[in-house]
Design an enzyme around this catalytic site. Structure first.
Site, PDB file in Angstrom:
ATOM      1  N   TYR A 161     -13.660  -2.694  11.450  1.00 60.44           N
ATOM      2  CA  TYR A 161     -12.308  -2.165  11.221  1.00 60.44           C
ATOM      3  C   TYR A 161     -11.445  -2.390  12.465  1.00 60.44           C
ATOM      4  O   TYR A 161     -10.290  -2.840  12.371  1.00 60.44           O
ATOM      5  CB  TYR A 161     -12.388  -0.676  10.888  1.00 60.44           C
ATOM      6  CG  TYR A 161     -11.047  -0.018  10.674  1.00 60.44           C
ATOM      7  CD1 TYR A 161     -10.273  -0.315   9.552  1.00 60.44           C
ATOM      8  CD2 TYR A 161     -10.542   0.902  11.590  1.00 60.44           C
ATOM      9  CE1 TYR A 161      -9.033   0.288   9.358  1.00 60.44           C
ATOM     10  CE2 TYR A 161      -9.313   1.513  11.393  1.00 60.44           C
ATOM     11  CZ  TYR A 161      -8.561   1.210  10.284  1.00 60.44           C
ATOM     12  OH  TYR A 161      -7.341   1.794  10.089  1.00 60.44           O
ATOM     13  N   ARG A 216       0.449   5.910  -1.569  1.00 57.27           N
ATOM     14  CA  ARG A 216      -0.035   7.181  -0.981  1.00 57.27           C
ATOM     15  C   ARG A 216      -0.136   7.061   0.540  1.00 57.27           C
ATOM     16  O   ARG A 216       0.074   5.975   1.103  1.00 57.27           O
ATOM     17  CB  ARG A 216      -1.379   7.583  -1.588  1.00 57.27           C
ATOM     18  CG  ARG A 216      -2.454   6.560  -1.435  1.00 57.27           C
ATOM     19  CD  ARG A 216      -3.557   6.750  -2.469  1.00 57.27           C
ATOM     20  NE  ARG A 216      -4.428   5.588  -2.500  1.00 57.27           N
ATOM     21  CZ  ARG A 216      -5.593   5.510  -1.875  1.00 57.27           C
ATOM     22  NH1 ARG A 216      -6.027   6.521  -1.165  1.00 57.27           N
ATOM     23  NH2 ARG A 216      -6.332   4.429  -1.946  1.00 57.27           N
ATOM     24  N   ILE A 228      -4.724  10.320  11.728  1.00 62.98           N
ATOM     25  CA  ILE A 228      -3.683  10.757  10.794  1.00 62.98           C
ATOM     26  C   ILE A 228      -4.326  11.320   9.525  1.00 62.98           C
ATOM     27  O   ILE A 228      -5.301  10.762   9.013  1.00 62.98           O
ATOM     28  CB  ILE A 228      -2.747   9.568  10.413  1.00 62.98           C
ATOM     29  CG1 ILE A 228      -2.191   8.884  11.675  1.00 62.98           C
ATOM     30  CG2 ILE A 228      -1.618  10.050   9.494  1.00 62.98           C
ATOM     31  CD1 ILE A 228      -1.276   9.723  12.527  1.00 62.98           C
ATOM     32  N   GLY A 288       0.842  -1.197   0.000  1.00 64.06           N
ATOM     33  CA  GLY A 288       0.000   0.000   0.000  1.00 64.06           C
ATOM     34  C   GLY A 288       0.870   1.237   0.000  1.00 64.06           C
ATOM     35  O   GLY A 288       0.640   2.187   0.753  1.00 64.06           O
ATOM     36  N   THR A 306      -2.545  -1.344  -5.629  1.00 63.21           N
ATOM     37  CA  THR A 306      -3.484  -1.781  -6.669  1.00 63.21           C
ATOM     38  C   THR A 306      -3.537  -0.782  -7.829  1.00 63.21           C
ATOM     39  O   THR A 306      -4.176  -1.038  -8.842  1.00 63.21           O
ATOM     40  CB  THR A 306      -4.905  -1.948  -6.092  1.00 63.21           C
ATOM     41  OG1 THR A 306      -5.257  -0.754  -5.416  1.00 63.21           O
ATOM     42  CG2 THR A 306      -4.976  -3.117  -5.136  1.00 63.21           C
ATOM     43  N   LYS A 324      -7.940  -4.543  12.910  1.00 63.54           N
ATOM     44  CA  LYS A 324      -6.689  -3.952  13.391  1.00 63.54           C
ATOM     45  C   LYS A 324      -6.234  -4.581  14.704  1.00 63.54           C
ATOM     46  O   LYS A 324      -5.035  -4.636  14.996  1.00 63.54           O
ATOM     47  CB  LYS A 324      -6.836  -2.435  13.524  1.00 63.54           C
ATOM     48  CG  LYS A 324      -6.931  -1.734  12.157  1.00 63.54           C
ATOM     49  CD  LYS A 324      -5.678  -2.009  11.320  1.00 63.54           C
ATOM     50  CE  LYS A 324      -5.638  -1.272  10.014  1.00 63.54           C
ATOM     51  NZ  LYS A 324      -4.423  -1.570   9.222  1.00 63.54           N
TER      52      LYS A 324
END
Lengths: 252, 80
Positions: free
Chosen positions: A160, A19, A193, A16, A41, A164
């Protein structure tokens, strides 16, 4: 002391990486002298452009690989390419991930599955294959990007947070298993972030979260990348199985 | 690269810390203390390094004896 931050001659692989936090990690590790491989991707032509940009900016080698971490064959092929090009792997920043926000009752099974496939299964597969390449040299540093919500949860992020939290369990277990092979495994748990993942937050929601940050500012991808550099480098040579919170004091 | 059974034997001996003479086709995983799960991972790493191959996880699990390992490693070397 600064020589311990020098990653010259090493190879870092960032999933990933095109960016956000992945990109910041990529640039920071390249600035420290590491050659870079990264996957995303995004289409291959764009990845080649990014790779050229990194090579010219930091005078390191850089390889961009189009890869969907949900697809085991693509992930295996990516490691074969990394091994063929560089013949080594010293650092993995296991970063590829997605975040979908919805109240528990409104979370579709598809959404749950997608987050588990990418954030958990994709990360585990990368952890597995990276550790095998690192085992050849009996050294390496794996940095799993988790999240503060994996530690303390968050309304609207049950799936999510579960994905994590799974990364934290994997980090602890892999750290124990891989330590005899000289491979360190740590996690970073970023707080709030400033990345694309925050696009779903409206101004009011951001303001509300900001109140919980003791340092009174939203974190930047560079804040996470700085922690990744520490974990990648020999400055952390006796650190494994740890979770470093990069959250401006949200848990204090 | 040509597959070389003697080279594979030498890698087994080195990785498991046993004499080459003990690396026979009937040598099986978990039948000697030196070939436990941790040693298996070390062994795979050294085989991959020596033959410059990457073994799939399914094959890695199947490599339960020296005899089977010969067939599997030969397959990868031939494909390379």
């Amino acid at each position: 002391m600064l020589t311990k931050l020098d990653l010259s001659g090493q190879l870092s692989y960032i999933t990933g990486g095109s960016r956000g936090i992945g990109r910041a990690c990529m640039e920071t590790l390249a600035e420290a002298g590491s050659d870079i491989a990264f996957c995303s991707t995004t289409d291959q032509l764009r990845l080649d452009d990014v790779a050229t940009e990194i090579e010219q900016k930091y005078s390191v080698a850089c390889l961009g690989i189009q890869c969907d971490v949900r697809e085991p064959e693509q992930v295996k092929l990516a490691y074969k390419r990394v091994n063929k090009r560089f013949g080594r792997l010293d650092v993995l920043v296991n970063n590829a991930g997605v975040m979908q926000t919805a109240l528990l009752a409104m979370t579709s099974f598809e959404s749950m599955r997608e987050m588990m496939d990418i954030n958990v299964n994709g990360a585990l597969l990368n952890l597995q294959l990276a550790s095998r390449l690192m085992a050849r040299k009996q050294r390496g540093s794996i940095i799993n990007i988790s999240s503060i919500v994996g530690r303390v949860g968050s309304e609207g992020q049950v799936a999510y947070a579960a994905s994590k939290a799974a990364i934290l369990g994997a980090t602890a277990s892999a750290a124990k298993e891989l330590a005899p092979m000289g491979i360190r495994v740590n996690a970073i748990a970023p707080g709030f972030i400033d990345t694309d993942l925050l696009m779903g937050f409206d101004a009011e929601a951001k303001k509300s979260v900001l109140k919980t940050i003791k340092m009174s500012r939203i974190g930047q991808p560079q804040d996470v990348a700085n922690a990744a550099l520490f974990l990648a480098s020999d400055l952390s040579s006796y650190v494994t199985g740890e979770i470093i919170g990069v959250d401006g004091g949200m848990l204090v | 690269m040509e597959f070389d059974e003697n080279k594979l034997r030498a890698v087994f001996a080195e990785a498991l810390g046993i004499p080459e003479a003990d690396v026979v086709p009937t040598l099986e995983y978990n039948t000697i203390p030196q070939w436990d799960s941790l040693a298996h991972m070390r062994l795979i790493a050294e085989i991959e390094d020596a033959f410059d191959i990457m073994i799939d996880s399914d094959d890695l699990i199947d490599m339960s004896s020296f005899a089977i390992s010969i067939d599997i490693v030969r397959k990868y070397v031939d494909e390379a």
